[in-house]
Design a protein around this motif. Structure first.
Motif, short mmCIF file in Angstrom:
data_model
loop_
_atom_site.label_atom_id
_atom_site.label_comp_id
_atom_site.label_asym_id
_atom_site.label_seq_id
_atom_site.Cartn_x
_atom_site.Cartn_y
_atom_site.Cartn_z
N LEU A 105 76.82 64.43 104.12
CA LEU A 105 76.29 63.86 105.34
C LEU A 105 75.14 64.76 105.78
O LEU A 105 75.34 65.95 106.03
N LEU A 106 73.93 64.21 105.83
CA LEU A 106 72.75 64.96 106.22
C LEU A 106 72.30 64.48 107.59
O LEU A 106 72.26 63.28 107.86
N LEU A 117 64.80 64.81 103.55
CA LEU A 117 64.50 63.72 102.61
C LEU A 117 64.43 64.27 101.19
O LEU A 117 64.96 63.68 100.25
N CYS A 118 63.82 65.43 101.03
CA CYS A 118 63.74 66.07 99.71
C CYS A 118 65.15 66.39 99.20
O CYS A 118 65.48 66.12 98.05
N LEU A 119 66.00 66.94 100.06
CA LEU A 119 67.37 67.26 99.68
C LEU A 119 68.14 66.00 99.32
O LEU A 119 68.87 65.97 98.32
N ALA A 120 67.98 64.93 100.11
CA ALA A 120 68.68 63.68 99.83
C ALA A 120 68.31 63.13 98.45
O ALA A 120 69.16 62.66 97.70
N ASP A 131 74.99 60.07 102.95
CA ASP A 131 74.79 59.36 104.20
C ASP A 131 73.86 60.22 105.05
O ASP A 131 73.94 61.45 105.02
N VAL A 132 72.99 59.56 105.84
CA VAL A 132 72.00 60.29 106.63
C VAL A 132 72.00 59.77 108.06
O VAL A 132 72.04 58.56 108.29
N CYS A 133 71.95 60.69 109.02
CA CYS A 133 71.77 60.36 110.44
C CYS A 133 70.43 60.96 110.87
O CYS A 133 70.21 62.16 110.69
N ALA A 150 65.92 53.64 100.40
CA ALA A 150 65.77 53.45 98.94
C ALA A 150 66.74 54.33 98.15
O ALA A 150 67.12 53.98 97.04
N LEU A 151 67.15 55.46 98.74
CA LEU A 151 68.08 56.34 98.05
C LEU A 151 69.49 55.78 98.10
O LEU A 151 70.35 56.12 97.34
#
Length: 151
Positions: A105-106, A117-120, A131-133, A150-151
């Motif tokens: 979870l980022l 975004l780079c890490l994701a 998952d991103v918030c 897109a990821l």
């Protein structure tokens, strides 16, 4: 504990520079040796040409948004394709992801979005479920939404 990276001087050339949200620019540079050394969470310090009185470099993650843009950052946003300068990087340690990670979870907001975004992207390439918030001061400052989807 990881050791800090050793920052080195890199020349770069601007490939493109475009506004991607209200006052937020995406600066694409060509610096191949740097590109191979950067890790998510690191940053660079860019020398912005144009004013000899500007002694300090501009610290940036992969791109930077700042509601109160300083003169150096403003000149940086105006550098066009073919412009050149140099930067010092990578700086910082970068983020370490524990081996065997299967879910992440980022959480990020504002200028913290680009390195996340780079890490994701790196995690997705490794098969990690991400998952991103995200949070932004206003919708006009939102960046990276389509890339995260897109990821």
């Amino acid at each position: 504990m990881p050791t800090p990276s050793t920052a080195r001087m890199h020349d770069f050339e601007v490939v493109s520079n475009r506004e991607i949200a209200d006052g937020i620019f995406s600066l694409v540079i060509s610096a191949p040796k740097l590109a191979s050394a950067l890790k998510p969470g690191q940053f660079v310090n860019i020398a912005v040409p144009g004013d000899a009185s500007s002694l300090l470099r501009v610290p940036l993650s992969y791109y930077r948004a700042d509601a109160e843009v300083g003169d150096d950052t403003r000149r940086l946003s105006q550098m066009g394709p073919g412009s050149t300068s140099n930067l010092l990087g990578p700086g910082g340690r970068g983020w370490m992801v524990p081996e065997g990670t299967r879910k992440a979870l980022l959480v990020a907001g504002g200028i913290g979005v680009p390195p996340v975004l780079c890490l994701a992207g790196m995690l997705a390439e490794q098969g990690v479920d991400v998952d991103v918030c995200l949070g932004f001061g206003t919708a006009s400052k939102a960046v990276g939404i389509d890339e995260f989807r897109a990821l």
